[in-house]
Enzyme design. Structure first.
Site, PDB file in Angstrom:
ATOM      1  N   SER A 177      52.678  12.665  59.028  1.00  0.00           N
ATOM      2  CA  SER A 177      51.344  12.562  58.429  1.00  0.00           C
ATOM      3  C   SER A 177      51.130  13.642  57.385  1.00  0.00           C
ATOM      4  O   SER A 177      51.849  14.635  57.322  1.00  0.00           O
ATOM      5  CB  SER A 177      50.272  12.663  59.511  1.00  0.00           C
ATOM      6  N   CYS A 178      50.077  13.446  56.577  1.00  0.00           N
ATOM      7  CA  CYS A 178      49.696  14.430  55.556  1.00  0.00           C
ATOM      8  C   CYS A 178      48.901  15.570  56.162  1.00  0.00           C
ATOM      9  O   CYS A 178      48.158  16.246  55.461  1.00  0.00           O
ATOM     10  CB  CYS A 178      48.860  13.748  54.480  1.00  0.00           C
ATOM     11  N   ASP A 179      49.016  15.789  57.449  1.00  0.00           N
ATOM     12  CA  ASP A 179      48.253  16.813  58.134  1.00  0.00           C
ATOM     13  C   ASP A 179      49.160  18.022  58.361  1.00  0.00           C
ATOM     14  O   ASP A 179      50.221  17.914  58.972  1.00  0.00           O
ATOM     15  CB  ASP A 179      47.764  16.254  59.474  1.00  0.00           C
ATOM     16  N   ASN A 205      46.330   8.509  59.395  1.00  0.00           N
ATOM     17  CA  ASN A 205      47.105   8.384  58.154  1.00  0.00           C
ATOM     18  C   ASN A 205      47.617   6.967  57.932  1.00  0.00           C
ATOM     19  O   ASN A 205      48.546   6.743  57.167  1.00  0.00           O
ATOM     20  CB  ASN A 205      48.291   9.352  58.123  1.00  0.00           C
TER      21      ASN A 205
END
EC number: 4.1.1.17
Lengths: 390, 390
Positions: free
Chosen positions: A337-339, A380
């Site tokens: 994810s973009c986390d 996401n």
């Protein structure tokens, strides 16, 4: 440290691949998938039961609520520890008798208590006066046990103070339960998740027995000791084999309690973790600068899609690739994810093959517990962890 | 600290309740529900756009992928920053033109790149040679921007080193992209989530501009500066008003870059957080012992059902009850699951009414971002966070 136990089905020592390994090797998966083998769940149930003897197992459903896992345990005669109305409905749908279901969450919605009562659940946990009042209001005359706080600093993942009360308050609550028309039958506690050695149970059991004896001295006539969970799974550090471990715990109980109580045990992780393997894929291997010594390895599964228990790098899963056996190097392991919080192992990097590349399959061992339901609904835009039961 | 901004719709200062508050006040919810007001999303879009001027907004879909939120932003002319195939499909389904979607995840599945290419997405992020190779293989001739690591220690939630590469590697990647037949158009970075004051952008922008100028000196002819997200929402600590904040950031860019580049901004939290309110309920108020000074307050929502961003007590949501205004006392706030990690605020307790009891409604303000999709599929048998759009 001597390796006492590598999990019931450690593939490293097997001459023949297990049926689970054979299934995985012969199938492809288009997204991260946990493959569960219910024959392993049943086998582990019997190993634990052999050690627990007269104690009755109430499987902690939250560890893995896959219906086929529940059904397999119903067939073995297991009881169930449910955290919510949803889990009670699940167990009933798989054929569990309500008398074998306890509502073990000390924090219950009033309407869920009423539901449990309506379907015949008779045993409830509590650790506060307000909760006892709710139970008395919505499940009159029910049996209750009081959960005690214990010092659990030796567990791999010590539980916080979130659940339980101290001994003096427990004694008051036993009395209050009786005032409310409930039937206070015993005490419960939890030694902490992933308590790797049976001797770690000594101090908590000693503490519980003191409150137990004080209650008996006050005339409470307790009969039920709920020892909770804490039974470990193999994640790379030595653990005792399940039968010997469980027998040791029961022997400690027999020493501490003059009249042996009726015992309930609530294994979750220790019952199902080793029955599952996650099949994942490498999405990217990269470095942040020419000076970096560690590689970043990004998998298609992360903290928000099944590996929540890597929070704080607490649970260190064993990884396997087809390239194992060659040269290894340190890697920071991260999710897709973009986390930026979606990083599994960074403080203590993992060793992975130097020739690992995007597209390579990665097996994550002993992931049958606390993976599927922690998975987010679609963070996401990624779908939840898929489940495949063999 | 002077309160500069309490969120666009801070109820505390309103003489009249907002339509969102009025809706919540007049409805009951049988489980935890986030109520989203798309008119607030649209209004905030215009506030940010007023400050961003020529910059184009690409909403970070991961913050809240509710289809009606996406549709509202499509109608306003917003672009979108997608993290996955799933998010691209979502945006297209709501009418977004593929030319307004960038695939901003630096870690992409090869088949997802191919999918994006097939539907007309032309702009991709990368921070490594291996990712550029995947893009070249599956989206030939695509436009790419290289994400840079920046020092973001001033943000409330600094991003880790998970995304981006250092300046020298970025320059190499721009050259490598060209070798692969891609079109390297620019650079991106992220100042860190919840960067509360525009002046905190100065150091990151300065660092980025150095790499930008070095790239131009090498003949890369960059045109696109993607400034990412980081735009804050109100969680109790003062933040600048959105228009002034955005204008300040743009003014800094105009000073640092001789030829003003095409600018993309990717607000997520700063665009949608203040458009949502979670309606929750108290399940239990209790103490662990007679000596405890703090109460434990258990809600029907927790870290695994929508409040994931309370991890490490990072984001401190503002709570509201019908009993506010009377005497308050310190409370440890926890979720409903049997998981000991499901505690929101313990190190810094929250002040809540002394007469709070089970069944009381609790509003959790400014929860329109990073709540719904973090929610687990069914941890402990609890359903995911419900969504209601007005």
């Amino acid at each position: 440290m001597t390796m006492q136990h590598q999990g019931a089905f450690a593939p490293f020592s097997s001459a023949m691949p297990s049926s689970l390994d054979a299934f995985i090797a012969s199938h492809t998966f288009d997204r991260p998938t946990v493959v569960l083998d219910t024959s392993r769940v049943r086998a582990q149930y019997h190993r634990l039961k052999a050690g627990l003897g007269r104690a009755h197992i109430h499987y902690a459903v939250k560890a893995n609520p896959e219906p086929k896992v529940i059904a397999a345990l119903v067939a073995e005669g297991s009881g169930f520890d449910a955290a919510s109305r949803g889990e009670i409905e699940l167990c009933l749908a798989q054929g569990a008798h309500p008398s074998l279901i306890s509502f073990g969450n000390t924090v219950k919605r009033a309407s869920d208590i009423a539901y449990a009562h309506s379907v015949g659940v008779r045993l409830f946990a509590a650790d506060s006066a307000a909760e006892l009042q709710k139970i008395a209001d919505h499940a009159p005359h029910a049996q209750v046990y009081i959960r005690l706080l214990v010092d659990v600093s030796e567990a791999d993942w010590p539980l916080s103070r979130k659940f339980g009360c101290d001994g003096p308050m427990a004694l008051e609550l036993l009395t209050f339960a009786r005032v409310l028309g409930l039937e206070p039958v015993g005490l419960s506690f939890h030694v902490g998740s992933q308590t790797r050695r049976a001797e770690m149970w000594a101090a908590p059991l000693e503490a519980i027995s003191k409150t137990w004896h004080a209650a008996q001295a006050q005339g409470h006539n307790l009969s039920l000791l709920n020892i909770g969970g804490g039974f470990p799974a193999f994640y790379g550090e030595a653990i005792e084999a399940p039968t010997a471990y469980a027998a040791n715990v029961m022997a400690q109980i027999d020493t501490l309690f003059e009249t042996p109580p009726r015992v309930m045990a609530e294994p979750g992780r220790g019952l199902v973790a080793e029955s599952g393997v996650i099949v994942a894929e490498v999405l990217l291997v990269s470095q942040k600068s020419a000076q970096d010594t560690a590689r970043w390895v990004y998998l298609d599964i992360g903290r928000f899609s099944g590996l929540a228990e890597t929070e704080g790098e607490a649970i260190r899963y064993q990884l396997e690739t087809a390239k194992d056996g060659g040269a290894l190097g340190p890697c920071i392991l991260a999710g897709p994810s973009c986390d930026s919080a979606d990083v599994m192992y960074e403080k203590r990097p993992v060793m992975l093959p130097l020739n690992l590349v995007a597209g390579d399959r990665v097996l994550i061992r002993n992931t049958g517990a606390y993976t599927t339901t922690y998975s987010s609904v679609g963070f996401n835009g990624f779908p939840p962890l898929a489940v495949c039961v063999i």
